[in-house]
Design a protein around this motif. Structure first.
Motif, PDB file in Angstrom:
ATOM      1  N   ARG A  46      24.691   6.063  11.022  1.00 48.18           N
ATOM      2  CA  ARG A  46      24.306   4.835  10.569  1.00 48.18           C
ATOM      3  C   ARG A  46      24.076   4.574   9.104  1.00 48.18           C
ATOM      4  O   ARG A  46      24.367   3.632   8.695  1.00 48.18           O
ATOM      5  CB  ARG A  46      23.598   4.062  11.644  1.00 48.18           C
ATOM      6  CG  ARG A  46      24.112   3.655  12.778  1.00 48.18           C
ATOM      7  CD  ARG A  46      23.067   3.027  13.769  1.00 48.18           C
ATOM      8  NE  ARG A  46      23.886   2.919  15.246  1.00 48.18           N
ATOM      9  CZ  ARG A  46      24.490   2.013  15.685  1.00 48.18           C
ATOM     10  NH1 ARG A  46      25.067   0.896  14.670  1.00 48.18           N
ATOM     11  NH2 ARG A  46      25.030   1.804  16.787  1.00 48.18           N
ATOM     12  N   VAL A  48      24.262   6.819   6.690  1.00 55.22           N
ATOM     13  CA  VAL A  48      25.099   7.112   5.771  1.00 55.22           C
ATOM     14  C   VAL A  48      25.995   5.951   5.550  1.00 55.22           C
ATOM     15  O   VAL A  48      26.615   5.715   4.439  1.00 55.22           O
ATOM     16  CB  VAL A  48      25.803   8.535   5.934  1.00 55.22           C
ATOM     17  CG1 VAL A  48      26.915   8.709   5.307  1.00 55.22           C
ATOM     18  CG2 VAL A  48      24.533   9.468   5.983  1.00 55.22           C
ATOM     19  N   THR A  49      26.457   5.601   6.757  1.00 53.56           N
ATOM     20  CA  THR A  49      27.560   4.458   6.756  1.00 53.56           C
ATOM     21  C   THR A  49      27.176   3.221   6.007  1.00 53.56           C
ATOM     22  O   THR A  49      27.802   2.775   5.131  1.00 53.56           O
ATOM     23  CB  THR A  49      27.863   4.010   8.171  1.00 53.56           C
ATOM     24  OG1 THR A  49      28.378   4.962   8.900  1.00 53.56           O
ATOM     25  CG2 THR A  49      28.868   2.971   8.229  1.00 53.56           C
ATOM     26  N   SER A  50      25.757   2.740   5.904  1.00 53.88           N
ATOM     27  CA  SER A  50      25.223   1.760   5.238  1.00 53.88           C
ATOM     28  C   SER A  50      25.217   2.055   3.667  1.00 53.88           C
ATOM     29  O   SER A  50      25.587   1.167   2.901  1.00 53.88           O
ATOM     30  CB  SER A  50      23.950   1.361   5.573  1.00 53.88           C
ATOM     31  OG  SER A  50      22.894   2.389   5.281  1.00 53.88           O
TER      32      SER A  50
END
Lengths: 444, 203
Positions: A46, A48-50
């Motif tokens: 999460r 890294v995704t942000s």
């Protein structure tokens, strides 16, 4: 069970699909049975995704134009040698035009006088002549002294004066030819040493200073030379950190040193007290003696402000100098980063921290001396303080980071921030490897 | 589009060759081909649009000045990034830690991004969603810029620009293992900094 740091690092690489198959299989196997590890993976994912969800940015539209304008201003769109040649041509042209103009003015002035006296009027003692008191109004050679003293000029005297004027007019013309000859020499393959040195010095001088708020640097640079330097390190003297520390480079002055010559006396450098030889990432730390041909020597006085970068120093050393072939792939700016700062409580006790960070460099090795007071006699350098010898090349590209305390190297300044003397000696890559040896003798 | 394919989308070799020949038009093409990527990296490292614009401009000036010495076996973007990263780091150091996080999207000469007001007025998501997204972006940008320099650079090259580990290692001249560990540490720091935001979004 709480995941270990190593396991978490593997998770990070797992997310990037950067694990080799065996490790990947191991991680997946562990994930299948470890709920906490799965939670960590999800949390990391999460995060890294942000970050990856950040929008793409667009560069200011004006950048391309600004870059090309800057390059055009620097005339970098043309060949550098041609540009320099063009400058010399323009200067020679200016000299020729100046010489012609000077001849015309001289001829006009003397001619006026000749015409004036030819009207039968008396010139007394020459002082009435508009040319007599003027600088450069030399008495024409071969002219009888009495004729200058005044009196009514006769026709034969006028002829004599005219002949002498012809000779005067011929002299600047010869100078013109001389300029032309020098120009030919300068552009030919057989560049005279003096001409090369002039060019080099001019370029070096043009690149030796840079000033910016909170940071000032003065750097001197010279072209590669073939002299030897011996960096000899005496045994560490722990009881007196500055005793016996002296680095001397009894070399010719800069102007002379710019002349490539193999007949010059060798330069020697005695670096003492705290000496560090860093060989690649291993950090070989022993006193050592080394004798190396010098590629380039530069020194800079760095004023301690908030932050300084040796990129600025090195640009002063390297900028605008023709790079030898083996420097072709060098970083455009520099291969070293040095920061000197006095901010922070920790550094108040230790002095500015000198950090040297290697970047890829096929360039050379560097001997870096960080010292305080610069006792300079011509190119002689006295550099008490710390010395770092960095063996460059492939080892260096992994970027050993060296931090040394430079407290003893600070030179207080009554009118501002203290300064540090930094000396960078560049050693060509094909030179023998720097190797520490017992320091039984200090200098050759 | 990943960086490799983006880089391949321009004919780098011919572009570099034209630049070497002093083709003025090629200089502009060269800049335009890479400027967004270089600017993006500089922005996320320096945290300031003006600094990033300056670093980007300086990157291309230095690159084109020395393009004759460019090793054609190397990737152009690797070479450019190396220059850009160093310049952005230097600028960040000069500015100190009080870097500016671009909340409004237009602090400098960039007219393309638009201010918050511009964005709200633009087509697309509604104002609430847009505001939320902007706040989120600002929080992430702030968290990145607060990372240690070593971690920040690796995170930016990996998670913002999408380079793989080998490419990052080439840009920074580091072993791949070092890239891996710095990235891990950077991500763990980000996880802590963004924990509240991430958990709120999850909820």
């Amino acid at each position: 069970m709480t995941p270990t740091s190593e396991q978490l690092e593997q998770l990070s690489a797992y997310l990037d699909n950067e694990l080799p198959p065996p490790e990947r299989a191991m991680v997946e196997s562990r994930l299948s049975v470890d709920a906490m590890l799965r939670g960590e993976l999800e949390s990391l994912r999460r995060t890294v995704t942000s970050v990856r969800g950040m929008p793409r940015v667009t560069a200011p539209a004006s950048i391309a134009d600004e870059v090309t304008e800057r390059l055009a201003r620097r005339e970098l769109l043309g060949d550098g040698n041609a540009r320099r040649a063009g400058e010399v041509v323009r200067f020679a042209t200016f000299l020729r035009r100046f010489a012609v103009a000077a001849v015309l003015v001289l001829a006009a002035g003397v001619g006026w006088r000749f015409w004036y006296s030819g009207r039968g009027e008396t010139v007394i003692g020459g002082s009435a002549s508009p040319m007599a008191g003027a600088p450069g109004a030399a008495q024409p050679a071969g002219l009888p002294e009495s004729s200058v003293g005044g009196g009514v000029r006769s026709a034969p005297k006028r002829e004599q004066l005219a002949k002498s004027l012809d000779r005067d007019a011929a002299a600047p013309a010869d100078g013109n030819d001389l300029s032309a000859r020098e120009e030919k020499l300068a552009f030919g393959n057989q560049l005279p040493p003096g001409g090369a040195a002039f060019d080099t010095r001019a370029k070096a001088m043009g690149a030796t200073s840079a000033t910016k708020p909170g940071f000032s640097v003065r750097a001197d640079a010279m072209l590669p030379s073939s002299v030897d330097v011996a960096a000899a390190t005496p045994p560490v003297q722990t009881d007196s950190p500055t005793a016996g520390v002296q680095a001397t480079l009894p070399a010719p002055p800069l102007a002379t040193a710019a002349l490539a010559s193999t007949s010059r006396p060798s330069r020697t450098a005695e670096f003492g007290v705290e000496s560090t030889v860093v060989d690649g990432t291993e950090g070989l730390r022993e006193p050592g003696i080394t004798r190396q041909p010098v590629e380039r020597v530069g020194s800079a006085v760095v004023r301690c402000g908030d932050t300084a970068s040796v990129n600025d120093v090195c640009q002063g050393l390297f900028a605008d100098l023709e790079r030898p072939e083996h420097l072709a792939n060098a970083m455009p700016q520099c291969a070293l980063t040095l920061s000197a700062s006095q901010s922070g409580a920790a550094e108040a006790a230790t002095g500015p921290r000198i950090q040297i960070r290697g970047r890829r460099s096929a360039v050379a090795r560097y001997l870096i001396a960080v010292g305080g007071p610069l006792a300079t006699t011509e190119l002689g350098l006295a550099v008490p303080g710390s010395v770092v010898v960095v063996n460059g090349l492939s080892e260096f590209k992994h970027g050993p980071e060296i931090s040394i305390s430079a407290r003893d190297a600070i030179e207080p300044q009554p009118d501002g921030d203290p300064t540090i003397q930094v000396v960078v000696v560049v050693v060509p890559p094909n030179a023998a490897t720097i190797s520490p040896t017992p320091s039984t003798s200090h200098a050759p | 589009m990943n960086p490799a394919s983006r880089a391949e989308s321009v004919d780098e070799a011919s572009l570099v060759a034209r630049c070497r020949e002093g083709d003025r038009a090629a200089f502009g093409d060269f800049v335009r081909a890479f400027q967004d990527r270089v600017f993006g990296v500089c922005l996320r490292i320096s945290g300031d649009r003006n600094d990033a614009a300056d670093a980007t401009q300086e990157t291309f000036v230095r690159a084109l000045e020395s393009i004759a010495r460019f090793d054609e076996r190397a990737a152009v973007f690797t070479w450019l990034y190396r220059i850009a990263v160093n310049l952005a780091i230097d600028q960040r150091r000069r500015r100190g830690r009080g870097g500016v996080v671009p909340l409004d999207g237009r602090r400098g000469r960039d007219n393309s991004a638009g201010s918050l007001g511009d964005r709200l007025a633009a087509d697309g998501p509604g104002p609430d969603e847009r505001l939320h997204a902007t706040e989120r972006e600002a929080a992430v940008a702030k968290a990145i810029v607060e990372l240690d320099e070593e971690q920040r650079v690796v995170v930016v090259l990996r998670d913002i620009d999408g380079l793989d580990y080998a490419q990052i290692a080439e840009v920074l001249q580091l072993p791949v293992g070092t890239v891996k560990s710095r990235l891990f540490r950077g991500r763990m720091m980000l996880k802590e900094k963004l924990r509240a935001m991430v958990e709120a979004e999850r909820a």
